[in-house]
Design an enzyme around this catalytic site. Sequence first.
Site, PDB file in Angstrom:
ATOM      1  N   LYS A  55       0.949  -1.431  -0.058  1.00  0.00           N
ATOM      2  CA  LYS A  55       0.003   0.188   0.042  1.00  0.00           C
ATOM      3  C   LYS A  55       0.798   1.219  -0.011  1.00  0.00           C
ATOM      4  O   LYS A  55       1.989   1.089   0.203  1.00  0.00           O
ATOM      5  CB  LYS A  55      -0.904  -0.025   1.315  1.00  0.00           C
ATOM      6  CG  LYS A  55      -2.088  -0.959   0.832  1.00  0.00           C
ATOM      7  CD  LYS A  55      -3.146  -0.909   2.028  1.00  0.00           C
ATOM      8  CE  LYS A  55      -4.260  -1.677   1.540  1.00  0.00           C
ATOM      9  NZ  LYS A  55      -5.454  -1.613   2.674  1.00  0.00           N
ATOM     10  N   ARG A  94      -3.668 -10.308   5.086  1.00  0.00           N
ATOM     11  CA  ARG A  94      -4.139 -10.142   3.680  1.00  0.00           C
ATOM     12  C   ARG A  94      -3.048  -9.534   2.930  1.00  0.00           C
ATOM     13  O   ARG A  94      -2.805  -8.192   2.916  1.00  0.00           O
ATOM     14  CB  ARG A  94      -5.312  -9.310   3.528  1.00  0.00           C
ATOM     15  CG  ARG A  94      -6.096  -9.288   2.329  1.00  0.00           C
ATOM     16  CD  ARG A  94      -7.280  -8.223   2.443  1.00  0.00           C
ATOM     17  NE  ARG A  94      -7.999  -8.469   1.144  1.00  0.00           N
ATOM     18  CZ  ARG A  94      -7.750  -7.659   0.037  1.00  0.00           C
ATOM     19  NH1 ARG A  94      -6.784  -6.822   0.478  1.00  0.00           N
ATOM     20  NH2 ARG A  94      -8.236  -7.653  -1.038  1.00  0.00           N
TER      21      ARG A  94
END
Length: 274
Positions: A221, A255
């Site tokens: 991210k 995740r």
Amino acid sequence: MYINCKGRLIDLSTPKVMGILNVTPDSFYDGGRRKTKMDFLLHAEKMLKEGATFIDVGAYSSRPGAIDISEEEEIDRILPVVESLVGNFPDILLSVDTFRSIVAKRSIEAGAAMINDISAGNLDKAMMKTVANLQVPYILMHMRGTPQNMKDLNEYDDLVEDVLFYFSEKISEARDHGINDLIVDPGFGFSKNISQNFELLSRLELLQKLNLPVLSALSRKSLIYKTFQTTPDEALNGTTVLNTISLLKGAKILRVHDVKEAVECVKLVGRMEN
């Protein structure tokens, strides 16, 4: 700490890894890289062999500013992949990344095992009732607004306290509907700027107050690659570092796009705790 997936009790006392399988052309990292059923099957097989307990399938890109698509398009994208994965890997535990109740219902009926909702029921008021009727695990994520406007909704009095209050309300609502297995995701990158993401990670252990498994989704991210002024392609090492921190602060599910490296994090942190 267990969750019931299709009649199988999954023990989260040892953290588990959830591999990401995006069925989208525009996800921030791997959108468009895989286009055919065979592409998805091969990638899922790779992640399962590397140690993924869950595979998270999503057909609606939730990156900031993503294009909104119809329910029909989301269903047309995701159902053939769910059916193909379940048909080829009968024991697979599929999580479906959707905020739409009809997509959730159709996917579970096709063989998926849990629902991962970025809006925790805020974007579809029928979602919690649907999940309760299906009696599957439900991942509640913290977000404000929608993927289209969330980046502008990041004003907080106290970020972590606001996140905890949000979850306390959502957990109560889910319990009132009769949902048994709940997982909380603090929503890194959703309605939070880079500094806020790091603040949330630094205080992640406070989510243990909720007495529920915590899912950490930091893979590649922007808080990682923008810190280094690089790209998502160059963010694997940073992801591994932040995954390790998440585990040390109590996360029970990682995740990730890169399963092998996340499984190694779990094993190494586990050695410290034994």
